[in-house]
Design a protein around this motif. Structure first.
Motif, PDB file in Angstrom:
ATOM      1  N   VAL A   1       0.787  -1.180   0.076  1.00  0.00           N
ATOM      2  CA  VAL A   1       0.104   0.007  -0.062  1.00  0.00           C
ATOM      3  C   VAL A   1       1.018   1.377  -0.070  1.00  0.00           C
ATOM      4  O   VAL A   1       0.744   2.269  -0.669  1.00  0.00           O
ATOM      5  N   ARG A   2       1.924   1.303   0.792  1.00  0.00           N
ATOM      6  CA  ARG A   2       2.802   2.292   0.919  1.00  0.00           C
ATOM      7  C   ARG A   2       3.561   2.712  -0.317  1.00  0.00           C
ATOM      8  O   ARG A   2       3.877   3.637  -0.680  1.00  0.00           O
ATOM      9  N   ASP A   3       4.048   1.546  -0.880  1.00  0.00           N
ATOM     10  CA  ASP A   3       4.703   1.570  -2.401  1.00  0.00           C
ATOM     11  C   ASP A   3       3.748   2.201  -3.367  1.00  0.00           C
ATOM     12  O   ASP A   3       4.301   3.159  -4.021  1.00  0.00           O
ATOM     13  N   CYS A   4       2.388   1.716  -3.280  1.00  0.00           N
ATOM     14  CA  CYS A   4       1.640   2.245  -4.196  1.00  0.00           C
ATOM     15  C   CYS A   4       1.274   3.628  -4.090  1.00  0.00           C
ATOM     16  O   CYS A   4       1.131   4.396  -5.172  1.00  0.00           O
ATOM     17  N   GLU A   5       0.942   3.913  -2.971  1.00  0.00           N
ATOM     18  CA  GLU A   5       0.565   5.550  -2.797  1.00  0.00           C
ATOM     19  C   GLU A   5       1.618   6.132  -1.428  1.00  0.00           C
ATOM     20  O   GLU A   5       0.899   6.190  -0.343  1.00  0.00           O
ATOM     21  N   PRO A   6       2.665   6.406  -1.765  1.00  0.00           N
ATOM     22  CA  PRO A   6       3.621   7.084  -0.778  1.00  0.00           C
ATOM     23  C   PRO A   6       2.890   8.140   0.102  1.00  0.00           C
ATOM     24  O   PRO A   6       3.346   8.129   1.395  1.00  0.00           O
ATOM     25  N   SER A   7       1.990   8.836  -0.525  1.00  0.00           N
ATOM     26  CA  SER A   7       1.564   9.927   0.225  1.00  0.00           C
ATOM     27  C   SER A   7       0.449   9.723   1.491  1.00  0.00           C
ATOM     28  O   SER A   7       0.251  10.414   2.142  1.00  0.00           O
ATOM     29  N   LEU A   8      -0.010   8.237   1.414  1.00  0.00           N
ATOM     30  CA  LEU A   8      -0.824   7.894   2.471  1.00  0.00           C
ATOM     31  C   LEU A   8      -0.072   7.948   3.768  1.00  0.00           C
ATOM     32  O   LEU A   8       0.875   7.439   3.921  1.00  0.00           O
ATOM     33  N   ALA A   9      -0.927   8.166   4.938  1.00  0.00           N
ATOM     34  CA  ALA A   9      -0.159   7.911   6.415  1.00  0.00           C
ATOM     35  C   ALA A   9       0.023   6.340   6.534  1.00  0.00           C
ATOM     36  O   ALA A   9      -0.644   5.612   6.140  1.00  0.00           O
ATOM     37  N   PRO A  10       1.048   6.279   7.421  1.00  0.00           N
ATOM     38  CA  PRO A  10       1.610   4.845   7.375  1.00  0.00           C
ATOM     39  C   PRO A  10       0.662   3.991   8.158  1.00  0.00           C
ATOM     40  O   PRO A  10       1.009   3.278   9.175  1.00  0.00           O
ATOM     41  N   VAL A  11      -0.616   3.988   8.154  1.00  0.00           N
ATOM     42  CA  VAL A  11      -1.601   3.378   9.119  1.00  0.00           C
ATOM     43  C   VAL A  11      -2.383   2.262   8.494  1.00  0.00           C
ATOM     44  O   VAL A  11      -3.260   1.645   9.272  1.00  0.00           O
TER      45      VAL A  11
ATOM     46  N   GLY B   1      -0.906  19.882  -2.846  1.00  0.00           N
ATOM     47  CA  GLY B   1       0.450  19.790  -2.675  1.00  0.00           C
ATOM     48  C   GLY B   1       1.122  18.698  -2.220  1.00  0.00           C
ATOM     49  O   GLY B   1       2.192  18.422  -1.836  1.00  0.00           O
ATOM     50  N   ILE B   2       0.218  17.459  -2.481  1.00  0.00           N
ATOM     51  CA  ILE B   2       0.775  16.127  -2.285  1.00  0.00           C
ATOM     52  C   ILE B   2       0.787  15.364  -3.451  1.00  0.00           C
ATOM     53  O   ILE B   2      -0.027  15.753  -4.683  1.00  0.00           O
ATOM     54  N   SER B   3       1.397  14.179  -3.603  1.00  0.00           N
ATOM     55  CA  SER B   3       0.956  13.234  -4.870  1.00  0.00           C
ATOM     56  C   SER B   3       0.229  12.243  -4.627  1.00  0.00           C
ATOM     57  O   SER B   3       0.714  11.365  -3.523  1.00  0.00           O
ATOM     58  N   LEU B   4      -0.754  12.057  -5.650  1.00  0.00           N
ATOM     59  CA  LEU B   4      -1.674  10.774  -5.378  1.00  0.00           C
ATOM     60  C   LEU B   4      -1.974  10.525  -6.692  1.00  0.00           C
ATOM     61  O   LEU B   4      -1.955  11.416  -7.646  1.00  0.00           O
ATOM     62  N   SER B   5      -1.741   9.187  -7.146  1.00  0.00           N
ATOM     63  CA  SER B   5      -1.853   8.598  -8.805  1.00  0.00           C
ATOM     64  C   SER B   5      -3.214   8.266  -9.032  1.00  0.00           C
ATOM     65  O   SER B   5      -3.511   8.266 -10.127  1.00  0.00           O
ATOM     66  N   ARG B   6      -3.895   7.776  -8.046  1.00  0.00           N
ATOM     67  CA  ARG B   6      -5.418   7.343  -8.415  1.00  0.00           C
ATOM     68  C   ARG B   6      -6.148   7.768  -7.182  1.00  0.00           C
ATOM     69  O   ARG B   6      -5.647   7.990  -6.263  1.00  0.00           O
ATOM     70  N   GLU B   7      -7.387   7.147  -7.418  1.00  0.00           N
ATOM     71  CA  GLU B   7      -8.392   7.337  -6.532  1.00  0.00           C
ATOM     72  C   GLU B   7      -8.321   6.537  -5.202  1.00  0.00           C
ATOM     73  O   GLU B   7      -7.790   5.355  -5.374  1.00  0.00           O
ATOM     74  N   VAL B   8      -8.443   7.019  -4.002  1.00  0.00           N
ATOM     75  CA  VAL B   8      -8.091   5.998  -3.079  1.00  0.00           C
ATOM     76  C   VAL B   8      -9.510   6.346  -2.197  1.00  0.00           C
ATOM     77  O   VAL B   8     -10.194   7.144  -1.862  1.00  0.00           O
TER      78      VAL B   8
END
Ligand SMILES: Cc1cc2nc3c(=O)[nH]c(=O)nc-3n(C[C@H](O)[C@H](O)[C@H](O)COP(=O)(O)OP(=O)(O)OC[C@H]3O[C@@H](n4cnc5c(N)ncnc54)[C@H](O)[C@@H]3O)c2cc1C
Length: 424
Positions: free
Chosen positions: A182-192, A292-299
């Motif tokens: 999950v973290r590799d896929c979308e690194p901007s997500l909080a690590p929770v 200001g963050i990077s997200l590639s796809r819908e979460v």
């Protein structure tokens, strides 16, 4: 009224009531078939549900909203004033028949048959939407990058596992992910997040409002006539030339009428005696142009019931289901509550210039749209009630409606979507 010469001289083959994404897609398909088309809307440029949605082409959403056990969770959510679900108690008497049918939709046999009917629509979405996007010049803002559902707890992930297994049976391609993936896929997500489900076939667009504008302008180019006005009733007294009666007193008649007025469609169906259960499931979001963050796809945040989509116009964070009817004022504290969650799970987002929004999902209790002829007046065709999936299913609905208008056998049988299912 804006006209174009060919259309203004001839009786329309088709009058479409409603200029949201669904009505426009119906008009586009009919025009492509060579029909003379008039489209009626009180405010073509104004805001509408189709402008503010999350922009997801959510083809994997082939199960109804009314999942087993939801009623118990819902009871808990209702006590949280800013939780994912709210019900205005003044609206309960009007909503009661809808709520009863909603509960019935979660029964095992109904749940499965509704899911198969949704999958029949969703499984052909790209066949219909890609040609429409190509024709209107929307392919360069169409992002086929999948979507990611994330889970904070093992418990919630386990609880959803049978639904995911069932979705696989329906043809949904999905891949479960570990916390590290999950973290590799979308690194901007909080690590929770402890688990993820990657949905390969989901996609999103750059700006729903821009899409509506592109489609509307293309329809204008293809020769549609635009009539500014609000339909108050349908008049089928001339069976060969039914009419929409407008609040201004004007009649707009055509050989066929298509009712595609989103959450406002029920009154028009009732005006010719067709019963339907349709409510506004109000949804909220906030768009952050300078996030200001990077997200590639819908979460999709599974436990909290909200989504974040990286649109071209900003990060859109939204969700919520509020039942308060069509007239109650928006409660933008719901947008704020979702933004607070967004900030927690996407640390560091900047909310400067944030824009809050509320829209009316046209919701049926069984999550299936109403697509098909009126049983009373076959020249009247319904295309509304798409709930959470109106953008996703717009072009497919347009294609099926065009089949009916041209007296072709529709690409898929339409019995499951018929308004007759609401007959007492
Ligand atoms: C927060 C939120 C997020 C969403 N996210 C997604 C998503 O990611 N993907 C997805 O597929 N769907 C999504 N949806 C659902 C989707 O936006 C709707 O299903 C879709 O916009 C419905 O389109 P429509 O054309 O039926 O209705 P609308 O867009 O509401 O259009 C109806 C039109 O009818 C007109 N009208 C109303 N009454 C009359 C009348 N009496 N006479 C003439 N015209 C009339 C209105 O002016 C309007 O233009 C979301 C919805 C919300 C609220």
């Amino acid at each position: 009224m804006q006209t174009n010469t060919r259309a203004s001289q001839a009786t329309p083959d088709v009058v479409v009531i409603g200029g949201g994404i669904v009505g426009l897609a119906c008009a586009w398909s009919a025009l492509k078939d060579g029909a003379i088309v008039t489209i009626v809307d009180p405010d073509f440029e104004g805001d509408r549900t189709s402008h503010g949605n999350a922009g997801g082409i959510a083809v994997t959403e082939s199960t109804p909203i009314s999942v087993h056990g939801l009623f118990f969770k819902a009871a808990k959510w209702l006590f949280d004033p800013l939780g994912p679900l709210s019900l205005d108690w003044k609206h309960v008497p009007a909503a009661l028949p809808w709520l009863i049918e909603f509960q019935k939709a979660s029964r095992e046999d109904r749940f499965r048959s509704i899911s198969h009917a949704l999958a029949k629509l969703n499984n052909r979405v790209y066949d219909d939407i890609v040609p429409m996007f190509k024709d209107i010049g929307a392919m360069d803002t169409f992002y086929r990058r999948g979507a990611l559902t994330v889970y904070e707890t093992d418990e919630a992930f386990r609880a959803d596992s049978s639904e995911w297994a069932f979705k696989r049976e329906l043809g949904v391609r999905l891949k479960t992910m570990t916390a590290a993936e999950v973290r590799d896929c979308e690194p901007s997500l909080a690590p929770v997040f402890r688990h993820g489900v990657f949905l390969e076939d989901w996609s999103h667009i750059g700006d729903p409002r821009q899409l509506v504008t592109q489609l509307r302008e293309r329809i204008r180019e293809l020769g549609a006539q635009f009539v500014v006005g609000r339909a108050t009733a349908l008049d089928p007294s001339d069976a060969l030339l039914p009419a929409a009666l407008l609040a201004s007193g004007e009649r707009v008649s055509g050989r066929r009428l298509v009712v595609a007025a989103g959450a406002w469609s029920a009154g028009l169906a009732h005006s010719i005696g067709d019963r339907v259960l349709l409510d506004s499931e109000r949804g909220y979001n906030t768009t952050l142009p300078a996030h200001g963050i990077s997200l590639s796809r819908e979460v999709i945040f599974a436990e909290r019931k909200f989504v974040a989509t990286p649109l071209d116009i900003g990060l859109r964070i939204g969700g919520a289901a509020e039942f308060a009817g069509l007239k109650a004022l928006p409660n933008y504290r719901r947008s704020d509550a979702l933004l607070t969650l967004g900030k927690r799970f996407l640390p560091g987002i900047n909310d400067q210039g944030a824009l809050r929004w509320m829209g009316h999902r046209p919701a049926t209790p069984d999550s299936l749209p109403v697509i098909g002829r009126s049983p009373r007046v076959p020249a009247i065709v319904y295309a509304f009630g798409h709930g959470h999936l109106g953008l996703t299913q717009s072009a497919t609905t347009g294609a099926l409606v065009a089949d009916l208008l041209a007296n072709r056998t529709p690409g898929i049988p339409l019995d499951d979507y018929s308004i007759e299912r609401f007959r007492k």
